[in-house]
Design an enzyme around this catalytic site. Sequence first.
Site, mmCIF file in Angstrom:
data_model
loop_
_atom_site.group_PDB
_atom_site.id
_atom_site.type_symbol
_atom_site.label_atom_id
_atom_site.label_comp_id
_atom_site.label_asym_id
_atom_site.label_seq_id
_atom_site.Cartn_x
_atom_site.Cartn_y
_atom_site.Cartn_z
ATOM 1 N N HIS A 17 0.805 -1.235 0.000
ATOM 2 C CA HIS A 17 0.000 0.000 0.000
ATOM 3 C C HIS A 17 0.829 1.273 0.000
ATOM 4 C CE1 HIS A 17 1.108 -0.190 4.254
ATOM 5 N NE2 HIS A 17 0.857 1.101 4.295
HETATM 6 C C1 UD1 Z 1 -1.229 5.830 5.942
HETATM 7 C C2 UD1 Z 1 0.166 6.227 6.369
HETATM 8 C C3 UD1 Z 1 1.110 5.050 6.156
HETATM 9 C C4 UD1 Z 1 0.591 3.812 6.849
HETATM 10 C C5 UD1 Z 1 -0.845 3.526 6.440
HETATM 11 C C6 UD1 Z 1 -1.387 2.390 7.260
HETATM 12 C C7 UD1 Z 1 0.675 8.625 6.041
HETATM 13 C C8 UD1 Z 1 1.456 9.595 5.245
HETATM 14 N N1 UD1 Z 1 0.673 7.350 5.588
HETATM 15 O O1 UD1 Z 1 -1.175 5.545 4.557
HETATM 16 O O2 UD1 Z 1 2.385 5.368 6.695
HETATM 17 O O3 UD1 Z 1 1.404 2.735 6.479
HETATM 18 O O4 UD1 Z 1 -1.655 4.688 6.675
HETATM 19 O O5 UD1 Z 1 -2.360 1.668 6.577
HETATM 20 O O6 UD1 Z 1 0.082 8.970 7.027
HETATM 21 N N2 UD1 Z 1 -8.788 5.264 2.151
HETATM 22 C C9 UD1 Z 1 -10.047 4.722 2.170
HETATM 23 N N3 UD1 Z 1 -10.593 4.399 3.381
HETATM 24 C C10 UD1 Z 1 -9.964 4.601 4.558
HETATM 25 C C11 UD1 Z 1 -8.686 5.169 4.532
HETATM 26 C C12 UD1 Z 1 -8.106 5.498 3.316
HETATM 27 O O7 UD1 Z 1 -10.659 4.513 1.129
HETATM 28 O O8 UD1 Z 1 -10.529 4.264 5.618
HETATM 29 C C13 UD1 Z 1 -8.163 5.570 0.844
HETATM 30 C C14 UD1 Z 1 -8.431 7.010 0.370
HETATM 31 O O9 UD1 Z 1 -8.562 6.975 -1.026
HETATM 32 C C15 UD1 Z 1 -7.129 7.709 0.732
HETATM 33 C C16 UD1 Z 1 -6.107 6.623 0.550
HETATM 34 O O10 UD1 Z 1 -6.762 5.424 0.942
HETATM 35 O O11 UD1 Z 1 -6.875 8.822 -0.074
HETATM 36 C C17 UD1 Z 1 -4.855 6.832 1.364
HETATM 37 O O12 UD1 Z 1 -5.162 6.994 2.733
HETATM 38 P P1 UD1 Z 1 -4.186 7.831 3.696
HETATM 39 O O13 UD1 Z 1 -4.685 7.819 5.086
HETATM 40 O O14 UD1 Z 1 -3.887 9.166 3.101
HETATM 41 O O15 UD1 Z 1 -2.818 7.067 3.611
HETATM 42 P P2 UD1 Z 1 -2.497 5.508 3.683
HETATM 43 O O16 UD1 Z 1 -2.069 5.056 2.330
HETATM 44 O O17 UD1 Z 1 -3.581 4.777 4.365
HETATM 45 N N1 UDP Z 2 -3.398 -5.628 9.210
HETATM 46 C C1 UDP Z 2 -4.678 -6.124 9.429
HETATM 47 N N2 UDP Z 2 -5.463 -6.413 8.341
HETATM 48 C C2 UDP Z 2 -5.028 -6.270 7.066
HETATM 49 C C3 UDP Z 2 -3.713 -5.775 6.853
HETATM 50 C C4 UDP Z 2 -2.927 -5.447 7.948
HETATM 51 O O1 UDP Z 2 -5.094 -6.297 10.575
HETATM 52 O O2 UDP Z 2 -5.780 -6.561 6.127
HETATM 53 C C5 UDP Z 2 -2.555 -5.255 10.375
HETATM 54 C C6 UDP Z 2 -1.233 -5.973 10.452
HETATM 55 O O3 UDP Z 2 -1.361 -7.165 11.200
HETATM 56 C C7 UDP Z 2 -0.322 -4.964 11.131
HETATM 57 C C8 UDP Z 2 -0.897 -3.626 10.698
HETATM 58 O O4 UDP Z 2 -2.225 -3.889 10.234
HETATM 59 O O5 UDP Z 2 -0.384 -5.043 12.546
HETATM 60 C C9 UDP Z 2 -0.073 -3.037 9.593
HETATM 61 O O6 UDP Z 2 -0.728 -1.952 9.030
HETATM 62 P P1 UDP Z 2 -0.349 -1.343 7.623
HETATM 63 O O7 UDP Z 2 0.347 -2.343 6.795
HETATM 64 O O8 UDP Z 2 -1.580 -0.729 7.091
HETATM 65 O O9 UDP Z 2 0.608 -0.121 8.013
HETATM 66 P P2 UDP Z 2 2.173 0.039 8.307
HETATM 67 O O10 UDP Z 2 2.562 -0.903 9.374
HETATM 68 O O11 UDP Z 2 2.893 -0.170 7.014
HETATM 69 O O12 UDP Z 2 2.279 1.469 8.712
#
Ligand code: UD1
Ligand code: UDP
Length: 377
Positions: free
Chosen positions: A204
Site C-alpha cells: 500500500h
Molecule cells: C497511511 C500512512 C502510512 C501507513 C498507512 C497504514 C501517512 C502519510 N501514511 O497511509 O504510513 O502505512 O496509513 O495503513 O500517514 N482510504 C479509504 N478508506 C480509509 C482510509 C483510506 O478509502 O478508511 C483511501 C483514500 O482513497 C485515501 C487513501 O486510501 O486517499 C490513502 O489513505 P491515507 O490515510 O492518506 O494514507 P495511507 O495510504 O492509508
Molecule cells: N493488518 C490487518 N489487516 C489487514 C492488513 C494489515 O489487521 O488486512 C494489520 C497488520 O497485522 C499490522 C498492521 O495492520 O499489525 C499493519 O498496518 P499497515 O500495513 O496498514 O501499516 P504500516 O505498518 O505499514 O504502517
Amino acid sequence: MKPAFIFGTRPEIIKLSPVIRAFLGRGVEPLLIHTGQHYDYEMSRVFLEELELPEIDYHLEVGSGTQAEQTGTAMIKIERVLIEEKPDVVVVQGDTNTVLAGALASVKLKIPVAHVEAGLRSFDRTMPEEINRILADHASEILFPPTEEAKRNLEREGITGNVYVTGNTIVDAVLQNAEVAEEKSDVLERLGLEPKEYLLITAHRAENTDSRENLRKLVEILENLPMRAVYPMHPRTRNRLKEFGLLKRVENIENLIITKPLGYLDFLKLERNAFAIMTDSGGIQEEAIILNVPCLTLRYNTERPETVEAGGNVLVGLEKERAMDYLRRLMEDPEFYEKMAKAKNPFGDGKAGERIAGILLELYKKGELRVKSSRFI
Ligand code: UD1
Ligand code: UDP
C-alpha cells in the site's frame, strides 16, 4: 494523571492498544482521540472492537486529502481538543500524518509528547513517513525507540535525554492476540486455504502505488507467483489500480485471492499460517519475524533493518526476478527456509506497553512531564 492518546490509522490502533491497556491496568483512564485518517469499518472500527478498547472520546473525522490538507486539518482539530482537555501528556505512535499533526499541535501548546516507536529511519526523505518520523521525534519530549539501533538514530540527531528503549509494542499486540486469533478466526476455511501452502501479500506504500510504473511492476510480480496467494487489499491500492486501469488484470490472476482489508484476528491467523509473506508494510515486516514466517519486502530500503540483519527479511524491491528467485529458494531449499523462519525477533519481550505506561507515570509523579526549554541544558 491524564494521558491523551492520538491515533488515526489501523497500525496506530493496533500498536497503541497494549499501552492503553497498561494504563487501564494501573487505574488510569486515558483520553482517546481518533483523527479519522482511516474511516472505513475494516480500516478502523474493527480494530477498536476486536482489541476491546474503550469508547473513543473524540472522533475528529479528518478523512483523506493531500498531505497538507490531512495534516493541517488534523492539527486544527486536535488543537481544539487539547486546549479544552489539557492532558498531562500526548502519546502518539509511528509515522503517519496523524502522528505529525498530534506532535506539532501538542508541543506548541507546551503539552509534552511521548513518541512510541521513535528513532526509526529509512534514510529516504522522499517518503512522507520519513519526514513525519524525523519531525515527530524532534517535537517529542519523551522517546520510546523499540531497539538500540533506533536509539542510535536519535543520538545521531542530538536527541539523548528522556530516551527509553522499550521493545516494540507490536510484540505485545501479537502475543496478546495470536492465540485468540488461532481459536476464533475461521479465515483459512472461509478462503479455502491450507496452512503453509499459500503466500500472504500486502502492498500500500505511496512509493509503490502512486506511480503507474511501480504499480505495473507489482502487478507483474503478482502474475508470476509460484504458489496460491491471498492479498487483503488496502483501499489506497484498489483505488490506484482502478485509476491506472490495472484492477481487472489483478482480479483475473488465477492463483490470487483478493479480499477487503481484514480484521486483526483474521490477519494474524493468515500471517502465522502463511508459507511466506510479501509486503511493503512496516508492521507486517515486524509481525513476520515475531511469528517465524519468512518475509520478502517489496521495497528498496527499510526502517526496520533489524529484521534484515537477523536474517528473517529480504528486501526484494519491485524486482520480479529477485522476488521469484527468493520464493523458489524458499520452496526448494528447506535449510534456507528454516534459517529465515528461525530468525530471532529483535523487537523485545512483549512488555513494551507496560514499560511505557510505567515510565510515563513515574515521570508524572516526579513532576518531570513537561516541555523543557532545551534538550541541552
Ligand atoms: C497511511 C500512512 C502510512 C501507513 C498507512 C497504514 C501517512 C502519510 N501514511 O497511509 O504510513 O502505512 O496509513 O495503513 O500517514 N482510504 C479509504 N478508506 C480509509 C482510509 C483510506 O478509502 O478508511 C483511501 C483514500 O482513497 C485515501 C487513501 O486510501 O486517499 C490513502 O489513505 P491515507 O490515510 O492518506 O494514507 P495511507 O495510504 O492509508
Ligand atoms: N493488518 C490487518 N489487516 C489487514 C492488513 C494489515 O489487521 O488486512 C494489520 C497488520 O497485522 C499490522 C498492521 O495492520 O499489525 C499493519 O498496518 P499497515 O500495513 O496498514 O501499516 P504500516 O505498518 O505499514 O504502517
